[in-house]
Scaffold this active site. Structure first.
Site, PDB file in Angstrom:
ATOM      1  N   ASP A 184       8.169  13.110   2.037  1.00 43.76           N
ATOM      2  CA  ASP A 184       7.577  12.419   3.189  1.00 43.76           C
ATOM      3  C   ASP A 184       7.974  13.166   4.468  1.00 43.76           C
ATOM      4  OD1 ASP A 184       6.573   9.182   3.675  1.00 43.76           O
ATOM      5  OD2 ASP A 184       7.264  10.354   5.393  1.00 43.76           O
ATOM      6  N   ASN A 210       3.244   0.223  -0.126  1.00 50.08           N
ATOM      7  CA  ASN A 210       2.797  -0.589   1.004  1.00 50.08           C
ATOM      8  C   ASN A 210       1.289  -0.776   0.896  1.00 50.08           C
ATOM      9  OD1 ASN A 210       5.408  -0.643   2.128  1.00 50.08           O
ATOM     10  ND2 ASN A 210       5.074   1.333   3.125  1.00 50.08           N
ATOM     11  N   GLY A 238       2.232  -2.809   5.734  1.00 47.93           N
ATOM     12  CA  GLY A 238       2.658  -1.619   6.480  1.00 47.93           C
ATOM     13  C   GLY A 238       1.993  -0.342   6.015  1.00 47.93           C
ATOM     14  N   GLN A 239       0.822  -0.459   5.372  1.00 52.55           N
ATOM     15  CA  GLN A 239       0.129   0.749   4.903  1.00 52.55           C
ATOM     16  C   GLN A 239      -0.527   1.457   6.078  1.00 52.55           C
ATOM     17  OE1 GLN A 239      -2.896   0.087   1.908  1.00 52.55           O
ATOM     18  NE2 GLN A 239      -3.145   2.278   1.512  1.00 52.55           N
ATOM     19  N   HIS A 270      -0.393   5.686  -2.461  1.00 54.20           N
ATOM     20  CA  HIS A 270       0.815   6.508  -2.590  1.00 54.20           C
ATOM     21  C   HIS A 270       1.996   5.635  -2.937  1.00 54.20           C
ATOM     22  CE1 HIS A 270       0.208   5.317   1.606  1.00 54.20           C
ATOM     23  NE2 HIS A 270       1.533   5.230   1.721  1.00 54.20           N
ATOM     24  N   LEU A 271       2.837   6.175  -3.780  1.00 54.70           N
ATOM     25  CA  LEU A 271       4.089   5.512  -4.135  1.00 54.70           C
ATOM     26  C   LEU A 271       5.210   6.183  -3.372  1.00 54.70           C
ATOM     27  CD1 LEU A 271       2.838   5.062  -7.452  1.00 54.70           C
ATOM     28  CD2 LEU A 271       5.127   4.154  -7.349  1.00 54.70           C
TER      29      LEU A 271
HETATM   30  P1  5GP Z   1       2.521   4.088   4.398  1.00 54.72           P
HETATM   31  O1  5GP Z   1       3.037   3.617   5.733  1.00 54.72           O
HETATM   32  O2  5GP Z   1       1.015   4.178   4.393  1.00 54.72           O
HETATM   33  O3  5GP Z   1       3.067   3.322   3.226  1.00 54.72           O
HETATM   34  O4  5GP Z   1       3.106   5.535   4.194  1.00 54.72           O
HETATM   35  C1  5GP Z   1       2.507   6.687   4.664  1.00 54.72           C
HETATM   36  C2  5GP Z   1       3.591   7.735   4.651  1.00 54.72           C
HETATM   37  O5  5GP Z   1       2.991   9.001   4.719  1.00 54.72           O
HETATM   38  C3  5GP Z   1       4.572   7.614   5.820  1.00 54.72           C
HETATM   39  O6  5GP Z   1       5.886   7.439   5.305  1.00 54.72           O
HETATM   40  C4  5GP Z   1       4.403   8.937   6.554  1.00 54.72           C
HETATM   41  O7  5GP Z   1       5.613   9.437   7.056  1.00 54.72           O
HETATM   42  C5  5GP Z   1       3.794   9.833   5.495  1.00 54.72           C
HETATM   43  N1  5GP Z   1       2.915  10.873   5.982  1.00 54.72           N
HETATM   44  C6  5GP Z   1       1.865  10.698   6.828  1.00 54.72           C
HETATM   45  N2  5GP Z   1       1.245  11.876   7.047  1.00 54.72           N
HETATM   46  C7  5GP Z   1       1.920  12.805   6.324  1.00 54.72           C
HETATM   47  C8  5GP Z   1       1.761  14.219   6.140  1.00 54.72           C
HETATM   48  O8  5GP Z   1       0.858  14.854   6.703  1.00 54.72           O
HETATM   49  N3  5GP Z   1       2.633  14.851   5.322  1.00 54.72           N
HETATM   50  C9  5GP Z   1       3.648  14.179   4.683  1.00 54.72           C
HETATM   51  N4  5GP Z   1       4.456  14.909   3.894  1.00 54.72           N
HETATM   52  N5  5GP Z   1       3.826  12.843   4.829  1.00 54.72           N
HETATM   53  C10 5GP Z   1       2.979  12.170   5.633  1.00 54.72           C
END
Ligand code: 5GP
Ligand code: ZN
Length: 109
Positions: A30, A82, A88-89, A95-96
């Site tokens: 991440d 999420n 919080g998505q 994604h996990l």
């Molecule tokens: P969510 O909040 O949707 O559960 O998680 C999305 C995750 O994707 C966040 O933890 C954020 O830091 C990560 N993320 C978003 N854009 C990128 C990216 O371009 N590269 C990587 N490696 N992680 C990303």
């Protein structure tokens, strides 16, 4: 072309250092880690969220996450999916989160 950031990562249009990859999924760190180890495991196919995934695909993805986490985090880990606004998505491609490297607290924020 899809504007989905995780589709671009899955297609190697945005380079990431993969910690795991097969025909159907890829795992990478991440960009904004919430723990010393914070990996994301995604299906290569665009699936918006956990509600949109088939039982078979979700089962395979969960097992892969568990295997990867067991290898990378022998002291324990947390898997998080999420979903939706309250969940919080922020990226609408399934994604996990695989979190570990420190003791996790409960309840989560
Ligand atoms: P969510 O909040 O949707 O559960 O998680 C999305 C995750 O994707 C966040 O933890 C954020 O830091 C990560 N993320 C978003 N854009 C990128 C990216 O371009 N590269 C990587 N490696 N992680 C990303
Ligand atoms: Zn996508």
């Amino acid at each position: 072309m899809s504007e989905c950031i995780f589709c671009k990562i899955a297609a190697h249009q945005i380079p990431v250092k993969a910690v795991y990859e097969d025909e159907h999924s890829i795992a990478f760190a991440d960009v904004n880690p919430q723990s010393p180890t914070h990996l994301l495991l995604i299906p290569k196919q665009h699936i918006a969220n956990v509600n949109a995934g088939s039982a078979e695909m979700l089962g395979h993805l969960l097992k892969k996450a568990a295997n990867l986490a067991e290898r990378e985090l022998p002291d324990g880990f947390r898997l998080v999916i999420n979903t939706g606004g309250d969940g919080g998505q922020t990226v609408h491609h399934l994604h996990l989160h695989i979190l570990g490297g420190r003791p996790m607290t409960w309840p989560p924020g």
